[in-house]
Design an enzyme around this catalytic site. Structure first.
Site: not given
Ligand code: IVH
Length: 680
Positions: A112, A114, A116, A223, A310, A404, A407, A422, A428
């Protein structure tokens, strides 16, 4: 050998600092990727030299901390992080580990997006949204319910049929278009723009005025279902259940039968992500079957059944307009690059950290240069390269400022240190305010009725010059004070004015802080290089401030993991009369400068290493774990020959049981356990 020890200590402190910048300040200074590399380096060193590992190491933590203006709430189960990778090879290694861990059993993944943004836990009772909590440090987070309720797509009422009590977790984020609109409005109004959607979403959720939050459109995808009762059997089922409750779930999750299928999913999204209306920074891969997830279990900070892949970062060029300098609590001066605005991964970039004089010299970056900027998803960007061939460069290398900026005191730089300082500790302004902010921080004296704004106000009125001044404040000094203050995070301008109620809260908070235990007070003093962990160590070793204050170099370095640099800094701190005077005033105010030993309920489990697995009848898993510690035992996450007891609930994976039997580890059920600690 002592070099390794020092490397581990240095990396540990550095990573803790980055965690603080990322989670608390929402102002990271290095990319995710660099952070991950450093973390990996530390993990490997700790693996080879476990005797030097900090028990509070960032490798064992989810990261994250809590900001100060909201109520802190403990999560029902910790909100964990995911281990992550940027390489296909490591993704396939992950699959190997899963395969081995399940002993050749068949399995499938869910891949799925990720998202942001920032993680959030939503708790519904009787179908009504009761609480929304940020991840915080993974164990405790901020209660931001009022702000979260302003998000349109989050229902205040679940669709029926709904369970009596349910907790779902997901990610709050801002769409690219909403972010762009918001920035345009801000620029028109003469305000500065935000760096990217993630930071904007994080800053927005931290705003104190929910009506302001409502003006900034946020969105969410859920999720994760926190399923204590074993209702669902697969991750896909839990996504379906979450959706059936009327909560937003991404429609892009896919089941994959092989890691090659997962790879195709990742590959296609690396390209397609540009067309999404929101930002993603990778793909999350999860084992679908919940029983198999349980079987693989967790490391100290992340599940073994999931990994985040990532995406690589993007690089653009722009011009360096100027360099400004910021002074921190310790007097360290950080150079910041002001850039010609440039769009990077759909966000506008205007500033980048330059870290210190060495970085400026190494890059040989000069005002007017064309520079190359990179960022990974959520970070403050970083200058990674400079066009040194350009014809129109400034003649001379950049010179670091000599005075600085706050100050005008001449800056100093100690041999072997990267930062300029400083030295004007006494007067300061950012140093004084920084020390007081550190002192009241959650991990220190935890005076959450005072924040940055109020400290600024009291400082500007001459009421706060040192932490001990807090304990002299009287209601009459405070009533009616006011000042207009700009929040650095959200750029909101607001009037801080002290009325009866907030004065009461402040004085109450200050009074309550007198109960903080010695190690927190020691940390609050802000001795250089004495972070939370070191403060704990020193407190436990010396038991009181007088012993610590009269200790010698020899005694200090004799303590496990205390090196020359920390020892030197401690000695220097106590050698100064002004610090001794401040401690005397704090003592007089009634702060704890002596350790209070915690009493255990019993020693029934003294020295026992215990693995808790499965679901229990009478108590929740976390309660059981707390009982173990309360009776002298310690919780460990995976079974090895060093494990003493496997505390087995229902639905425990067969592989775990087999392993325990194999290694001759005692297997105990809930009732026997409760009898042992006399709780039945
Ligand atoms: S699962 C125990 N699913 O990524 C696992 N996390 O680095 C719980 N995130 O803390 C996380 N999309 O903030 C999961 N589809 C997704 C996600 C996701 C974004 C974030 C989340 C998590 C971080 C992990």
């Amino acid at each position: 050998m002592s070099e390794v020890k020092e490397s581990i200590r240095r990396l540990t402190e550095e990573l803790k600092d980055h965690n603080y910048k990322y989670y608390v300040l929402a102002q990271p200074s290095i990319s995710d990727r660099e952070f991950d590399q450093k973390l990996k380096e530390l993990e490997q060193l700790e693996l080879a030299y476990p005797q030097f590992a900090d028990p509070d190491s960032p490798t064992k933590k989810v990261g994250g901390e809590i900001t100060s203006n909201f109520t802190t709430v403990t999560h029902s189960t910790p909100m964990l992080s995911l281990s992550n990778t940027y390489s296909k090879e490591e993704l396939f290694d992950f699959d190997e580990r899963v395969n081995r861990g399940l002993g050749g059993e068949k399995y499938e993944y869910v891949a799925e997006l990720k998202f942001d943004g920032l993680a959030i836990a939503l708790i519904y009772e009787q179908g009504k949204l009761l609480r929304a909590i940020t991840r915080g440090d993974g164990t405790k987070g901020d209660e931001v319910t009022a702000n979260v309720k302003t998000i349109n797509r989050i229902p205040h009422q679940l669709k029926s049929p709904f369970p009596e009590k349910v907790e779902v977790r997901g990610e709050i984020f801002m769409h690219k278009a909403a972010f762009k609109r918001l920035n345009e409005q801000r620029l028109k109004a003469g305000l500065s723009g935000f760096a990217n959607p993630r930071n904007t979403a994080a800053g927005t959720l931290k705003m104190q005025e929910s009506s302001e939050v409502a003006k900034r459109p946020l969105d969410i995808f859920l999720y994760q279902l926190v399923d204590e009762g074993g209702v669902v059997h697969s991750h896909m089922e839990s996504l379906d259940l979450i959706q059936s409750l009327g909560l937003p779930v991404s429609s892009e999750s896919r089941t994959c039968n092989t890691i090659d299928e997962v790879w195709n999913f990742i590959d296609s999204w690396d390209e397609k992500r540009k067309d999404l209306s929101y930002e993603i920074d990778g793909v999350v891969v999860k084992l679908n079957n919940i029983r198999q997830q349980d079987e693989l279990g967790f490391t100290a900070k992340s599940p073994r059944w999931a990994i985040a892949f990532k995406f690589e970062t993007e690089r653009v060029s722009t011009k360096l307009l100027s360099i400004s300098y910021q002074v921190g609590r310790t007097g360290a001066v950080t150079p910041v690059a002001n850039l010609q605005a440039v769009s990077l991964l759909g966000t506008t970039v205007k500033r980048a950290s330059l870290h210190n004089a060495d970085v400026i010299a190494d890059l040989d970056v000069r005002i007017g240069d064309t520079v190359f900027v990179e960022k990974g998803g959520e970070i403050i960007p970083k200058i990674v390269d400079v066009d040194h061939q350009a014809a129109d460069r400034a003649d001379h290398p950049t010179e670091f400022i000599a005075l600085c900026p706050e100050c005008s005191t001449p800056l100093v730089r100690t041999e072997g240190e990267a930062a300029h300082y400083c030295p004007n500790r006494e007067s300061c302004p950012p140093q004084i305010k920084g020390r007081i902010e550190h002192f009241i921080g959650r991990k220190a004296m935890d005076i959450d009725s005072l924040g940055e704004g109020k400290v600024d106000l009291l400082f500007s009125k001459g009421l706060l010059k040192r932490p001990s001044d807090l304990y002299q404040l009287k209601s009459d000094d405070l009533l009616g004070l006011s000042k207009s203050i700009v929040n650095e995070d959200t750029l909101e301008e607001r009037l801080v004015s002290l009325q009866k109620k907030s004065v009461e809260n402040i004085l109450n908070g200050i009074e309550q802080s007198k109960k903080q235990i010695f190690e927190k007070v020691l940390f609050a003093l802000g001795i250089r290089h004495v972070g939370e962990t070191v403060a704990k160590k020193l407190a436990r070793h010396f038991k009181n401030i007088d012993q610590l204050s009269s200790s010698s170099m020899e005694e200090l370095v004799g303590i496990n993991e205390i090196g020359d640099k920390i020892a030197q800094s401690v000695l220097e701190y106590f050698s100064k009369q002004e610090n001794q005077d401040e401690i005397a005033l704090l003592k007089e105010a009634g702060l704890n400068f002596v350790i209070e030993e915690k009493e255990l309920s019993s020693n029934a489990l003294e020295g026992k290493k215990i693995v808790v697995s499965g679901v229990f009848q009478k108590y929740g898993r976390n309660e059981i774990k707390a009982m173990i510690e309360d009776h002298g035992g310690s919780n460990v996450s995976s079974i090895s020959k060093n494990t003493d007891i496997l505390l087995a609930g229902e639905n425990m994976g067969p592989a775990k049981k087999a392993k325990a039997e194999d290694l001759g580890v005692q297997i105990m059920d809930e009732d026997t356990f409760l009898e042992l600690i006399d709780q039945n």
